[in-house]
Design an enzyme around this catalytic site. Sequence first.
Site, PDB file in Angstrom:
ATOM      1  N   GLU A   1      -9.829   6.054   2.820  1.00 16.73           N
ATOM      2  CA  GLU A   1     -10.630   5.019   3.452  1.00 16.73           C
ATOM      3  C   GLU A   1      -9.692   3.904   3.870  1.00 16.73           C
ATOM      4  O   GLU A   1      -8.619   3.759   3.303  1.00 16.73           O
ATOM      5  CB  GLU A   1     -11.643   4.478   2.448  1.00 16.73           C
ATOM      6  CG  GLU A   1     -11.086   3.444   1.448  1.00 16.73           C
ATOM      7  CD  GLU A   1     -10.088   4.001   0.426  1.00 16.73           C
ATOM      8  OE1 GLU A   1     -10.022   5.246   0.275  1.00 16.73           O
ATOM      9  OE2 GLU A   1      -9.372   3.212  -0.212  1.00 16.73           O
TER      10      GLU A   1
ATOM     11  N   LYS B   1       0.812  -1.219   0.000  1.00 17.65           N
ATOM     12  CA  LYS B   1       0.000   0.000   0.000  1.00 17.65           C
ATOM     13  C   LYS B   1       0.848   1.273   0.000  1.00 17.65           C
ATOM     14  O   LYS B   1       0.446   2.301  -0.535  1.00 17.65           O
ATOM     15  CB  LYS B   1      -0.932   0.014   1.216  1.00 17.65           C
ATOM     16  CG  LYS B   1      -2.006  -1.047   1.178  1.00 17.65           C
ATOM     17  CD  LYS B   1      -3.058  -0.732   0.133  1.00 17.65           C
ATOM     18  CE  LYS B   1      -4.184  -1.754   0.127  1.00 17.65           C
ATOM     19  NZ  LYS B   1      -5.030  -1.623  -1.065  1.00 17.65           N
TER      20      LYS B   1
ATOM     21  N   SER C   1       1.967  -9.705  -0.651  1.00 18.01           N
ATOM     22  CA  SER C   1       1.640  -8.273  -0.639  1.00 18.01           C
ATOM     23  C   SER C   1       1.763  -7.611   0.720  1.00 18.01           C
ATOM     24  O   SER C   1       1.912  -6.399   0.814  1.00 18.01           O
ATOM     25  CB  SER C   1       0.231  -8.077  -1.203  1.00 18.01           C
ATOM     26  OG  SER C   1      -0.691  -8.864  -0.479  1.00 18.01           O
TER      27      SER C   1
END
Lengths: 400, 258
Positions: free
Chosen positions: A116, A94, A382
């Site tokens: 969000e 991210k 990830s």
Amino acid sequence: MGEVIKKVPDKRGYFGLYGGRFVPETLMPALFELEKAYLASKKDPGFQKELLHLQRTYIGRPTPLYFAKRLTEELGGARVYLKREDLAHTGAHKINNAIGQALLAQRMGKKRLIAETGAGQHGVATATGAALTGLSCDIYMGSEDIARQSLNVFRMKLLGARVIDVTIGSRTLKDAINEGLRDWTTNVGNTHYVMGTVFGPHPFPLMVRDFQSVIGREARKQIMQEEGRLPDYLIACVGGGSNAIGLFHDFLESDAKMIGVEAGGRGIYTGEHAARFAGGSIGVLQGAKSYLLQDDDGNVLGTHSVSAGLDYAAVGPEHSFLKDSGRVQYTFATDDEALRAFELLARTEGIIPALESSHALAEAAKLAPRLSREEIVIVNLSGRGDKDVQHVARIKGIGL
Amino acid sequence: MSRISSKFKEIRKRKAKAFIPYIMAGDPGLARTKELVSILEDCGADIIELGVPFSDPLADGPTIQKAAQRALQQGVTLHSVIELVRSLRSFTQIPVLLMTYYNLIFKYGEERFVGDASSAGVDGIIVPDLPPEEAGNILMHAKKADFDIIFLLAPTSTEERIRRVARASGGFIYYVSITGITGARLSLDPAIASHIAGIRQESGKPIAVGFGISTPEEAAAVSEFADGVIVGSAIVKQVEGSEEDLRLYLNALRAAIR
């Protein structure tokens, strides 16, 4: 075919039939402004240099491509490599997108970032980007998720962000996005909305893909160094789909087969899942046309997954395009399969994966034994699983 | 000419302004909505806007979000609201608009929606998450059926967008008075009047103003420069109270819009 596949989106933000800009008029000018600023930054050597520098010295890129020897032996088939996004700063991919968008917002003269978050990983990444650039930061999070992810809530607060409790609707990620978009509609003059995945109105799916495609660029170079050839398979989990697009993008024109893994939850037949391709149909939500879990009237259905990061009713429009074209194959892993893969990787490699990434590992565990030792599989790891340890203990009935 | 266009023409002739109340269809039930339409017309509404509930109303504030949730719990769908309008036509010819989000129409099918809605007596639709850029298909079907697709302009709209939206909009242009969502507090910024003057340079179409208007004073101030005033969240709140209070409030709004 590869070439056509790489040339999306078009000027209107469409990946074939999917994407677009379905937002209130109030936001339309901001989307045009953002697109213009983003395209300018892409061509600006100064911006690119700054981003590259931060990727190297702050995020810790390139992340390693690791040959999982004991996992490979355990599965007894193809050679399995892990792209270690779990080793990036803040523990997940991210951050690649959050830092890119924070720099862009700063350059656009915005004073405030909003975002969000579901599990909290994108919230933490955005709060980190805000701290780094000196912008103020508000994160929208459903009250259900706040209760489940108290550790990440505290992390965001430590980073100087305000966490806003979303108590409307299902009180999870989808509602946090609605509230984020309402905030953006109200404060669009000084605020940038940091969309956390390859979803939302154009240019977000394009921009987030570009910021995440560093994953695949590195992996391509690294596998060439290790093996002297490109991989046979790429596997990634798909919530909104940013880590998957990030890994796949640079390989679209290669011969590598690609598999996206959605959250099968308690099984498709139970209706408690987040497998949009297995159980959804085309619809429009939160700015984009794509596959969506909805009822016959077009209202959006509730979703379930053991991993909060995959627990979302829609999927990035580029994935819908890649599915239709046949370039990427989409499947799902259930909660139980993901939990088994979570423990498998911990035991065989000493790596605790995020529950999201465990869905990709579950697919690798099914696929690798059917392949020969000559074949190469890359799994996008990830994120790391520290955030999920308490949750998994609870599921196993272990008090901590 | 559509029923909405004729209505505005007639109002302009009288040198009056349109009062356009909004209620959520099916909150608290479709039978009640039918009664409320009669009350609204009785209290001087010129055009009625019926909200169709959607699970993710991203342009709406808490009042309309909650009304939508209540209506969804009653099982209200786009289809049942179209049928409601069909049943209204046995006793009223007041222009009726629907306001909802694009996914409901997309799922219903744009051509089928325009056909069913116009045959039932719906006069047009407002879709806050459908800018003209994405509306090519529905506009094509609407044109054939003389069905109005009403587009929105906002304080953030640039000149280029004003031109595009004004050209595409049917019946009237919906000007969003605030940079924000429905039910937010209105600040009667003098800029509203100058924005509207700007839109009038681009288009002769009527302009109705909505979002955040709740008191008769605000309605009066807005009607100075608009052709119509839209009141939503404040009426949705009043619907929960007594009929007597509701009528008093509607009459006060009506008197203020001149």
